[in-house]
Scaffold this active site. Structure first.
Site, PDB file in Angstrom:
ATOM      1  CE  LYS A  25      77.019  78.929  18.177  1.00 22.66           C
ATOM      2  NZ  LYS A  25      75.759  78.723  17.957  1.00 22.66           N
ATOM      3  CD  GLU A  32      76.339  69.601  22.405  1.00 23.62           C
ATOM      4  OE1 GLU A  32      75.390  69.778  21.664  1.00 23.62           O
ATOM      5  OE2 GLU A  32      77.444  68.674  22.600  1.00 23.62           O
ATOM      6  CE  LYS A  63      80.074  69.833  13.064  1.00 24.19           C
ATOM      7  NZ  LYS A  63      80.375  69.584  14.637  1.00 24.19           N
ATOM      8  CG  HIS A 102      82.002  73.767  17.222  1.00 19.61           C
ATOM      9  ND1 HIS A 102      82.093  74.182  15.698  1.00 19.61           N
ATOM     10  CD2 HIS A 102      81.170  72.808  17.137  1.00 19.61           C
ATOM     11  CE1 HIS A 102      80.830  73.547  15.082  1.00 19.61           C
ATOM     12  NE2 HIS A 102      80.545  72.682  16.012  1.00 19.61           N
ATOM     13  NE  ARG A 137      69.411  58.781  -2.414  1.00 20.20           N
ATOM     14  CZ  ARG A 137      70.291  58.138  -1.388  1.00 20.20           C
ATOM     15  NH1 ARG A 137      71.376  57.691  -1.737  1.00 20.20           N
ATOM     16  NH2 ARG A 137      70.262  58.900  -0.310  1.00 20.20           N
ATOM     17  CE  LYS A 182      76.663  65.074  21.574  1.00 20.86           C
ATOM     18  NZ  LYS A 182      76.121  66.246  21.420  1.00 20.86           N
ATOM     19  CG  HIS A 188      77.211  75.982  13.477  1.00 22.17           C
ATOM     20  ND1 HIS A 188      77.385  74.709  13.689  1.00 22.17           N
ATOM     21  CD2 HIS A 188      76.954  76.555  14.740  1.00 22.17           C
ATOM     22  CE1 HIS A 188      77.284  74.215  14.796  1.00 22.17           C
ATOM     23  NE2 HIS A 188      76.879  75.235  15.443  1.00 22.17           N
TER      24      HIS A 188
HETATM   25  N1  LIG Z   1      71.824  68.068  10.416  1.00 21.05           N
HETATM   26  C1  LIG Z   1      72.712  68.884  10.987  1.00 21.05           C
HETATM   27  O1  LIG Z   1      72.123  69.609  12.123  1.00 21.05           O
HETATM   28  C2  LIG Z   1      73.990  69.161  10.625  1.00 21.05           C
HETATM   29  C3  LIG Z   1      74.946  70.064  11.218  1.00 21.05           C
HETATM   30  C4  LIG Z   1      76.243  70.194  11.196  1.00 21.05           C
HETATM   31  C5  LIG Z   1      76.767  69.486  10.081  1.00 21.05           C
HETATM   32  N2  LIG Z   1      75.909  68.703   9.359  1.00 21.05           N
HETATM   33  C6  LIG Z   1      76.335  68.098   7.996  1.00 21.05           C
HETATM   34  O2  LIG Z   1      75.766  68.341   7.053  1.00 21.05           O
HETATM   35  C7  LIG Z   1      75.572  67.428   6.030  1.00 21.05           C
HETATM   36  C8  LIG Z   1      74.383  67.033   5.503  1.00 21.05           C
HETATM   37  O3  LIG Z   1      73.583  66.588   7.068  1.00 21.05           O
HETATM   38  P1  LIG Z   1      72.255  66.344   6.996  1.00 21.05           P
HETATM   39  O4  LIG Z   1      71.937  65.891   8.356  1.00 21.05           O
HETATM   40  O5  LIG Z   1      71.237  67.216   6.321  1.00 21.05           O
HETATM   41  O6  LIG Z   1      72.108  64.835   6.196  1.00 21.05           O
HETATM   42  P2  LIG Z   1      70.644  63.694   5.710  1.00 21.05           P
HETATM   43  O7  LIG Z   1      69.555  64.340   6.473  1.00 21.05           O
HETATM   44  O8  LIG Z   1      71.262  62.443   5.854  1.00 21.05           O
HETATM   45  O9  LIG Z   1      70.482  64.447   4.163  1.00 21.05           O
HETATM   46  C9  LIG Z   1      71.148  63.861   3.130  1.00 21.05           C
HETATM   47  C10 LIG Z   1      70.757  64.451   1.993  1.00 21.05           C
HETATM   48  O10 LIG Z   1      71.738  64.118   1.022  1.00 21.05           O
HETATM   49  C11 LIG Z   1      70.855  63.227  -0.129  1.00 21.05           C
HETATM   50  N3  LIG Z   1      71.767  62.459  -0.773  1.00 21.05           N
HETATM   51  C12 LIG Z   1      72.497  61.483  -0.133  1.00 21.05           C
HETATM   52  N4  LIG Z   1      73.009  60.574  -1.031  1.00 21.05           N
HETATM   53  C13 LIG Z   1      72.894  61.072  -2.188  1.00 21.05           C
HETATM   54  C14 LIG Z   1      73.060  60.631  -3.508  1.00 21.05           C
HETATM   55  N5  LIG Z   1      74.075  59.618  -3.777  1.00 21.05           N
HETATM   56  N6  LIG Z   1      72.447  61.443  -4.519  1.00 21.05           N
HETATM   57  C15 LIG Z   1      71.744  62.373  -4.282  1.00 21.05           C
HETATM   58  N7  LIG Z   1      71.447  62.740  -3.425  1.00 21.05           N
HETATM   59  C16 LIG Z   1      71.818  62.318  -2.023  1.00 21.05           C
HETATM   60  C17 LIG Z   1      69.897  62.999   0.517  1.00 21.05           C
HETATM   61  O11 LIG Z   1      68.626  63.000  -0.518  1.00 21.05           O
HETATM   62  P3  LIG Z   1      67.494  61.917  -0.552  1.00 21.05           P
HETATM   63  O12 LIG Z   1      66.599  62.183   0.658  1.00 21.05           O
HETATM   64  O13 LIG Z   1      66.750  62.330  -1.829  1.00 21.05           O
HETATM   65  O14 LIG Z   1      67.598  60.547  -0.529  1.00 21.05           O
HETATM   66  C18 LIG Z   1      69.543  64.130   1.324  1.00 21.05           C
HETATM   67  O15 LIG Z   1      68.676  65.230   0.775  1.00 21.05           O
HETATM   68  C19 LIG Z   1      76.459  66.300   6.492  1.00 21.05           C
HETATM   69  O16 LIG Z   1      77.818  66.313   6.203  1.00 21.05           O
HETATM   70  C20 LIG Z   1      76.396  66.576   8.075  1.00 21.05           C
HETATM   71  O17 LIG Z   1      77.618  66.012   8.782  1.00 21.05           O
HETATM   72  C21 LIG Z   1      74.491  68.497   9.487  1.00 21.05           C
END
Ligand SMILES: NC(=O)c1ccc[n+]([C@@H]2O[C@H](COP(=O)([O-])OP(=O)(O)OC[C@H]3O[C@@H](n4cnc5c(N)ncnc54)[C@H](OP(=O)(O)O)[C@@H]3O)[C@@H](O)[C@H]2O)c1
Length: 522
Positions: free
Chosen positions: A211, A245, A177, A269, A68, A369, A207
């Site tokens: 592994k 964890e 996920k 998992h 965004r 956890k 993920h």
């Molecule tokens: N983080 C992890 O370790 C992890 C592990 C397993 C699974 N996941 C899954 O992976 C997914 C992403 O997780 P995350 O932690 O990376 O999320 P996050 O840090 O909240 O990032 C969300 C991203 O989406 C963008 N975004 C949100 N709304 C938008 C919109 N309306 N238009 C355009 N861009 C938009 C944001 O852009 P801006 O910054 O520009 O707003 C940001 O780049 C989720 O489904 C989460 O459950 C994450």
């Protein structure tokens, strides 16, 4: 398939390479939706960088970030360079390697719901010189699941994603996920996505399947006759799968309040590991054959009626305690957590599989956890010897054999059996044979995301979850959730941080079975 003699002539080992038939990776563009998110910075870009460094990515390749906030390409590259230095699995990254990689990175600003943004994305893709970069497209949806369908629809409308098999090139969609929050929402999400892409174009990530140790489960089971022969109800007493964890929820309280351990860990998992441990041999190593067997296994898990949940499933929530001599706060005191939260941070369950191989063998799954250590392992506990000879004299002190597959950390496999203690007296005690990945193969442990991204680029879906798999898994956990609705956690379900979960988990064990703690270190 080809067999290669190992380099050392004194070494009798044979290495059999099975990936010669693997599809070559073709030049393509990877578009990451959610380009400024945590997952992109911590996992996706480091994984892509390492693949690039090891020359495993196609050449040419482009990586386009879509999010965004407005920023020039260079600003995104700068951000990712900082993230890579923080999260890379290797230290001291040569700046020249990064510079070579970074010239393939581009940023496209846009709202997921804005059609104009997809036109800008299209123009960017068309501007790439190599023809395949505009037609071989991997869309990685690193966004909230509620945004998957909207993105897929816009991609479809702008003809970046098509279900037509006649269109040149390929397009695939990788989704993160959680895939839905129950069976109904997962079915709905599947329906929405398959309006715009064929099932075979959809790659659902867990993920854990990336592994090494999890992939090794199939090799271990089906390339070794000595283990395959005992992998059944005649020899196995029970199986324990533990994913513990040490951390609490930390800053992820908001997410966790919606998920809980059952949705966050068990539905994906733990059930995936269970499926690999218990499935029948597939008819081939093709993705569909393996996934067919996993689905069959998931479908043979005995479904619990809500009235049976209390005697087969235990939940828990951590209260304040100590881990490694430092104080830990209770779950209810964590950031963004309701001070009266009823969300489970621990689940243990007894699973029965109604098929010929496993009938009557309990599979115990637990995850939590704020437990004393972080470890994932599978323990196959064999039946005791007949009650004669040593067993007759030693009773329960003669421990039954066990094989432990340590998935992480200290990856390896242990075989536990009894041996004579050297000396003039007759004493028996358990001893262990130990295979350690580190000592056998060195400390090379590619991140799961490296393998998964490469497989998605190559078009091999073996390590991704198929639609019927995800739905079968929700079918198993939904009645459990349902039975917990409106039931307040009791004192017996609370456990101190640093303990091995609520005492009630011991009640799940049948006969003389007991939970085994993951072994600390080899
Ligand atoms: N983080 C992890 O370790 C992890 C592990 C397993 C699974 N996941 C899954 O992976 C997914 C992403 O997780 P995350 O932690 O990376 O999320 P996050 O840090 O909240 O990032 C969300 C991203 O989406 C963008 N975004 C949100 N709304 C938008 C919109 N309306 N238009 C355009 N861009 C938009 C944001 O852009 P801006 O910054 O520009 O707003 C940001 O780049 C989720 O489904 C989460 O459950 C994450």
């Amino acid at each position: 398939m080809e067999t290669i003699e190992a380099q050392d002539p004194l070494d009798e080992l044979l290495t059999c390479r099975l990936d010669y038939g693997r599809k070559a990776v073709e030049p393509c563009t990877i578009v990451i939706f959610g380009a400024s998110g945590d997952l992109t910075a911590r996992k996706l870009i480091p994984a892509l960088f390492h693949l690039f460094q090891e020359k495993q990515l196609p050449d040419p390749v482009r990586i386009v970030g879509f999010a965004r906030r407005e920023k020039p390409h260079d600003a995104w590259r700068e951000e990712l360079w900082g993230a890579l230095q923080q999260f890379s699995r290797t230290k001291n990254i040569p700046p020249a390697d990064w510079a070579a990689f970074a010239q393939n990175l581009f940023y496209c600003q846009g709202e997921f719901g804005d059609a104009g943004a997809y036109q800008r994305l299209k123009l960017l893709l068309e501007s790439f010189s190599h023809e395949s970069l505009g037609k071989n497209l991997l869309f990685y949806l690193s966004t909230s699941p509620s945004q998957f369908a909207e993105i897929a629809e816009h991609l479809s409308r702008s003809e970046l994603l098509t279900r037509s098999e006649s269109k040149p090139g390929w397009q695939r969609v990788v989704v993160e996920k959680p895939f839905g929050h129950d069976l109904v929402s997962a079915q709905q999400l599947n329906q929405e996505l398959t309006r715009f892409a064929y099932e075979k174009q959809i790659y659902r990530i867990d993920h854990y399947l990336g592994k090494e140790t999890v992939q090794n489960i199939l090799m271990f089971r089906f390339s070794n006759s000595i283990f395959e022969h005992v992998w059944n109800r005649q020899s196995v007493d029970h199986v324990q799968i533990t994913v513990s964890e040490k951390l609490g929820v930390g800053s992820r309280g908001g997410y966790y309040e919606e998920a809980g351990a059952l949705r966050d860990m068990v539905q994906n998992h733990l059930l995936q590991v269970l499926a690999l441990i218990a499935m029948e041999p597939p008819v081939s190593l093709e993705a569909e054959s393996i996934r067919d067997e996993k689905v069959k296994l998931l479908k043979s898990i005995r479904q619990l009626h809500p009235s049976q949940v209390a005697s087969n499933v235990v939940r828990g929530q951590y209260i304040a305690g100590q881990i490694d001599n430092s104080n830990r706060i209770a779950y209810r005191q964590e950031q963004k957590v309701n001070p009266e939260s009823n969300v489970e941070t621990y689940v243990a369950l007894r699973v029965l599989i109604d098929n010929w191989r496993w009938s009557g063998v309990p599979f115990y799954l637990r995850t939590g956890k704020a437990l004393p250590m972080s470890a994932s392992e599978v323990r196959i506990q064999f039946k005791p010897t007949p009650h004669v000879l040593f067993a007759a004299q030693c009773g329960p002190r003669l421990d039954a054999n066990a094989i432990t597959l340590r998935l992480q950390p200290n990856e390896g496999i242990f075989l536990r059996f009894n041996g004579k203690v050297p000396g003039t007296s007759l004493q028996i005690r358990p001893v262990r044979m130990h295979f350690s990945y580190d000592s056998e193969f060195g400390a090379y442990t590619p991140e799961a995301y490296e393998r998964l991204l490469l497989e998605a680029i190559a078009g091999d879906a073996t390590l991704f979850i198929r639609r019927d798999e995800v739905e079968a898994a929700w079918g198993i956990v939904d009645p459990i959730r349902e039975s917990w609705k409106n039931l307040k956690l009791t004192e017996r379900e609370l456990y101190s941080a640093g303990g091995w979960g609520p005492e009630a988990a011991d009640d799940l064990m049948l006969r003389s079975q007991k939970w085994r703690k993951p072994h600390p270190l080899p």
